[in-house]
Structures are given as structure tokens and as C-alpha cells.
Design an enzyme around this catalytic site. Sequence first.
Site, PDB file in Angstrom:
ATOM      1  N   PHE B 138       0.930  -1.270  -0.095  1.00 56.04           N
ATOM      2  CA  PHE B 138      -0.042   0.040  -0.013  1.00 56.04           C
ATOM      3  C   PHE B 138       0.890   1.202  -0.124  1.00 56.04           C
ATOM      4  O   PHE B 138       1.836   1.345   0.724  1.00 56.04           O
ATOM      5  CB  PHE B 138      -0.859  -0.016   1.092  1.00 56.04           C
ATOM      6  CG  PHE B 138      -1.685   1.268   1.317  1.00 56.04           C
ATOM      7  CD1 PHE B 138      -2.720   1.601   0.457  1.00 56.04           C
ATOM      8  CD2 PHE B 138      -1.450   2.073   2.374  1.00 56.04           C
ATOM      9  CE1 PHE B 138      -3.564   2.650   0.726  1.00 56.04           C
ATOM     10  CE2 PHE B 138      -2.409   3.186   2.399  1.00 56.04           C
ATOM     11  CZ  PHE B 138      -3.423   3.436   1.556  1.00 56.04           C
ATOM     12  N   LYS B 188      10.059   2.947   6.489  1.00 59.00           N
ATOM     13  CA  LYS B 188       9.526   3.191   7.886  1.00 59.00           C
ATOM     14  C   LYS B 188      10.318   2.528   8.993  1.00 59.00           C
ATOM     15  O   LYS B 188      10.124   3.289  10.047  1.00 59.00           O
ATOM     16  CB  LYS B 188       8.125   2.697   7.656  1.00 59.00           C
ATOM     17  CG  LYS B 188       7.164   3.264   8.819  1.00 59.00           C
ATOM     18  CD  LYS B 188       5.609   3.049   8.634  1.00 59.00           C
ATOM     19  CE  LYS B 188       4.903   3.379   9.754  1.00 59.00           C
ATOM     20  NZ  LYS B 188       3.240   3.357   9.674  1.00 59.00           N
TER      21      LYS B 188
END
Lengths: 187, 626
Positions: B138, B188
Site C-alpha cells: 500500500f 518506515k
Amino acid sequence: MSQHTLSVLVENTPGILARIAALFSRRGFNIDSLAVGTTEHPDLSRVTIVVRVDDQLSLEQVTKQLNKLVNVLKVAELEAAGAVQRELVLVKVRADNTIRSQVLEIAELFRARTVDVAPDAVTLEATGAGDKLDAMLRMLAQFGIKELVQSGVIAIGRGSRSLTERGVRETRPVGITSAATRTAQSA
Amino acid sequence: MPNAVQQAPAARLPRMRAPESAATPSESMTGAQSLIRSLEEAGAETVFGIPGGAILPAYDPMMDSTRLRHVLVRHEQGAGHAATGYAQATGKVGVCIATSGPGATNLVTPIADAHMDSVPLVAITGQVPSRAIGTDAFQEADIVGITMPITKHNFLVTSAEDIPRTIAQAFHLASTGRPGPVLVDITKDALQAQTTFSWPPTAQLPGYRPRTRPHPRQVREAARLLTCAERPVLYVGGGVLKAGASAELRDLAELTGVPVVTTLMALGAFPGSHPQHLGMPGMHGDVAAVAALQKADLIVALGARFDDRVTGKLDSFAPYAKVVHADIDPVEISKNRFADVPIVGDAREVISALAAAVREEHEEGNAGDHAAWWQDLNRWRDTYPRGYDLPADGMLSPQQVIERVGQLAPEGTLFASGVGQHQMWAAQFLPHEEPGTWFNSGGAGTMGYSVPAAMGAKAGRPDRTVWAIDGDGCFQMTNQELVTCALNNIPIKVAVINNGALGMVRQWQNLFYGARFSNTVLHDGATNAATGSARGVGSAANRGTRVPDFVLLAEAMGCVGLRCENPDELDAVIDKANSINDRPVVVDFIVHEDAMVWPMVPAGTSNDDIMAARDVRPDFGDAADD
């Protein structure tokens, strides 16, 4: 149009090949062959590029654009006279009992090695400059080439001078790693 | 090997904020905290961005930073152009931040824009966790791959410990040599991981060795040519502004008495009112500037790159000229036009070295005589001055509006422009006296540049008045950043030059497509049929774009909205806009739609064919020349 062989010393970082390939496609340079592999130094890779250019200015532009890439340490042109150039070809030739000996004879003439044999085919391995390999393939074509794989050109300068050493020495003030410097000094 | 590729000294570390911060002991923190600390240490003060999933860890420690001001923009494109405007106004590295996927891809346009115009920019993007890379996760986009051809360099960081070093390298790369954008994509998990932070990190850029000091022999050769040429021209590009070399340029120009042309990117590098300034060369350049290059026997290019908008058809450009080409980027030299004397180096160093060498030539009695040359130049300048006609129907002329905005602006005003007719008029009719006061999208020609760039410029220079000169087409691409301005106390002023059309495209349709105005009409007039085509010049009165109503739109975005429709009220409206400093101001100037940008060299043709106005080709006295 003339052909030139460039040897490009690069940092062994992910994506460097993509940067070089993308540079050629984006700038519209004609690339004939591109081969890449690691060097005697684990942090460095060497890319051999054969380009076709219109004139000296175009070659200069290719060279300068390559030099502008941050991961490129050194770009050098290897002139045919001062360098050894090699390509590798693996070729699978149709060869049953009636013609196998003729195929092997041609292989012998070109100092090719037989690396695999089947009842109806022979696979040869040959190295050399492009024109020698072309001549061999022309001779083999009469029997029927079933499959052909070629590497790009790799090249190295004649004599004792080393591109890696020069590349590492010129960039030593900030160093690639301390190991790199040691290699250069001990060599 | 050509010598130009041999490069000299070692990469230096980026300049640190202050000596006392030169070394910090190692501290334990997250990758995200180390990112914020690294940005602080690298000297970032104002950054522009929008958070999102992948970059979210970095936004948490940002809240505690006292040294970093984050401006929350409305679209990432705005963040990128704002960082560009900030960088151009302050001379520092501009910083923009976005999340992964669409956040990152929205930065592509401003990054490409900064790349074309050599603006120091660091773009930070979040990336999906390293284990998810390549899975079409995503909001995943390969932004490093996407921006490879439009950045000076870019990085993918997957480990927290690499963050400080990479940020230091990014700032160093962006701001040294030929400046440019650098993208740092950080996963991340790298932001979330625990690491130790220390500053400064060691630089490891062995392949990056910009050469700033020019070769003395080349400089001497250039000085020799410059003093013996009969018709020399200094062709000045944006590199002179980047190098902060305006004072040196003026010294060289006055020393040699040589005419100066400044490109669109270099306006302000040399005072526009200086008697030796001939104006801007190129497609919409001044006749005298274009003619000077065409007739020159020597062009000294300083930080300029022989862009096609300057040269026109390359093989007929400046046919009699030898070329001295000085640029920090060796690649630019002989890329488009062969350089007889190539000089690689920083413009400031090159120009001062050149001036010193010229002084030596003068001492030896070699000073050029340019009297005859100036006679020609002055004749062209006097015969074909800049100008415009006022519309017969009493409407506002767009040139007049821009000229008055420039004249009534407070001293030291910064100007940003969009792209199109208004940009060219802004280049022609604003005062360009001071370096670092004119920002626009020269290389990429990015419509929508001006509002966010003006925002960035004002954020970086809150003491200055900032005017954005925009077109109604450009304005509708990025005006949402006025909301950002209104909410963050960034009171810029926007002059919307509203001709109800995509003006420059319309001009080309007018000249080259038989006045068939396919899809260039933006207003809601009667001629704007379902096909989007108008029926021709003068077939209906343009009232400007009223959908949207820019005054109401401005008010809705927290700005003051003003409108000006006739010449009588022009000065009063501009004065009013200048007097409002607590909020952004948008002025909707309804202008005549058929105004054209002159002079013009049609794309792909020779500069010899420059048109001073429709069907008017200047007389250069060619017969006398030959």
C-alpha cells in the site's frame, strides 16, 4: 560513427547499473555492449561499455556524463592497441554423427572448447575479440545454430598500470574504505 | 581521455551550523529522531511537507523540535516549489518532506523543475518498510527509480544508522558544485528502529569532486580573446546568481566595456538599468540582445548553458562567434555549442580570475576598442525598444499591469512568476536590478510554479514584499497553497493576469494554427462552446475567467481578494495590495486577451528571423555587415 570502449570504475552500490543504463537511454547515446562485474576490490565494480559515437565531442559528452554520476570513480577509454578485449560466446550447434567432426574441427581452429555434447548437438565455448567470434559463428552457421549467448565486452589495459589503483588513489582523501587504501598501497 | 573529466580535490563535509555543534557525542534515539536532528544540524530551518503513513514516525519528533519550522502545505507539489522558492530567496538548501507512494510522486514535478534550474533542494520521502519493498505494498512507489533522471543524486535508506550520514551527503551534494535536487527515501522501519546519533558523520563520496577553481591558462586565453575581440558579448546565465558573482560580474563588465545579456534565469545578476545591459536573449528576448549574440565575434558564456530557448536553431546561432564557456559543470561545456575555450569552475572564481587577467592584458596595452560595436548595439536598442500597445477598447494591457506592479512595489520586492505570457512580460517589464529577487521556472517551464514558490520565498525572507505574477491558467493549478499562506502568516501578493485563456498557447495558435483556439479558452464567455474552442480574435469580449471568481476564491482561502478592470483604477488597486501585510492578497487583473509577447523567435527557427512585432523583422543592416 566510431566505436569506443570505456572502462568505468564504480562504487559497488545498489542501483549503479541502473543509473548508468538510464543515463545512456535518457541521453540517447548508442550503446553496443555493457558488461559489469566486481573487481579485485570488494567495494568496487567495473563496467565495460562499448559505445558508438559520431565524433570526439560526443565521446567527451558520454565520458563527462558518466563522470558526473556520484557513484562513478573513474572513467577511462581503452584503446584497442593498448588493451586486451574479450567476449565470451556459448553456442549450441546442430551436430549429429555425420557432421559432428566438422563442427569440432572448426571449434579447434578457433580454439573453442566443447562444453556439452548431445546426440544431435554440440555446445561450444569461445572467447576472443568480437571479429574472431563473428568469424567462428559464420563458419558454424552452415550447420545450424540452435542457440547463442554472448557476454558483453570486457577489457583491461596492457602493462602494469591499474585502473583500480589509479581510481582509488585519486579518491583517497575521503577514502572508499580503509581496506581500499590498503589494497592500493600493498599492490 | 579529455582532461576535463579529471577532477581535483576531495569532497568536503557540508558546512555545519555553528562551530560548537561540530561534534556531538553519540546519543541513543530512533531513526526518526536522528532524521530530525540531522536536518537541524545540516542547517534546515523551514521545511515544507505533508505527513502520511510511511513518514509518520518522523513527524512525531518534529513536534518537539525548536529549530525546525514545518509548514503544512496543501499538496506536495506546493511543498516542492515552496522549498525551491525558499532556496532561491535565501541561498540555503530548500527542504520538502512527503510520504511514500502518491506523496512522493507528487514531488516529481518540483524535483524535475529544481533539476532543470539547478536549485539546491533536499526532498525527504517516507518509504514502505524494507521487507515490503517490491511487493506493491500500500502506497509503495519506487521513488528512487522514478527520480533518478531528475535528481543530482538520490538515496534509499533502509537502516537507521545510515540516516545522519545520508542527510549530510544530501545537503552537501545539493549545495556544492552545480546545485541540484537530492532525494532521500527512508523506509518506515529505518525511521522506527533504535540507533545511535552522532554528528558530524564522515563523508563518503569518493566519486564526487566538483572543481571550482578555473584553469589559469584557460582564463588567460579567455582574457586575451576578450581584449582583442571587436564584437564581444558577455552571455550571463543563472550560474552567476548561484555563485553569488554579481559584484564580480559588474566589475568585469565595466572593466571591459563589453555588453551584457542576461538569460531568463539570470535576470538581476546584472542591473537591468545598467547602460551596458542589452536585456534578455532568446525566444522572447530583446532585439538588441538577440542581435548582439547573432553578430558577435566572441561570446563569453558565464554559468549559462546554451538552452534552445536562447539559441533558437542551433546551427544558425551566433555564426561568427568564438565561444569561451565557463561553467561549474563540465558536462555543459560543448554539449550544445562547441567551446573554443572551455573553463570549468565556480562562476565567482572564474569571473574574478578573468577580471584579473584582463587587467594584466590592459597593462600590456591590449584593450579592445568597441566603439563601432556599441554604435550598432545602440542603433538596435534605440530602433527596437521594449514596448507594447494599449488596447483600443480601453481594457487593461497585461504589460501595463505588470510594469506598474513592478514600479509601485516597495524597494527590495521579490518576484516569482508562473509560466507563459505573463512570465515573459514579467521578465521584460519588471525591474530586475538586484540579484536574488526574481524566481521562475526557466528550464522545465512548470505552470503553477509561482504561488508556492512565492510562499517559500516569503517564508525564507519575511522581511521582503513578495509578489507572484501569475496567469489565470497557472493560478488554477496551485492556488490552494494560498490557504497555507493564510494559515501560516505568509502574506504574499498575487497578481493574476487574467486574460481568460491559456495565453501563450493561444498566442501560438494565433500565429501558427490559423487562430483556431482549440482548448485554450478558460473563461465562461459565449464563445466557449462545448468543444472548448473560440471562434476567433475579437468574436466576443473577454471578461476574464469568472468561474471561478478569483476574488471570492481568494476570500474563501483566507486572503484579501481585489479586482481591477480598467486602467483608471490600476494604481489604486496595486497600492491597496501593497498596503495589506497581515494576509495574502490576490488581485484579479482582467486584461485584454489578444496581447502578444514580442519580440519572438518562433521555435526551431533562426534567431536571425526574430520578429519585433507581428510581420516586423528588424533591420540589422545586414548588407553593411557583409
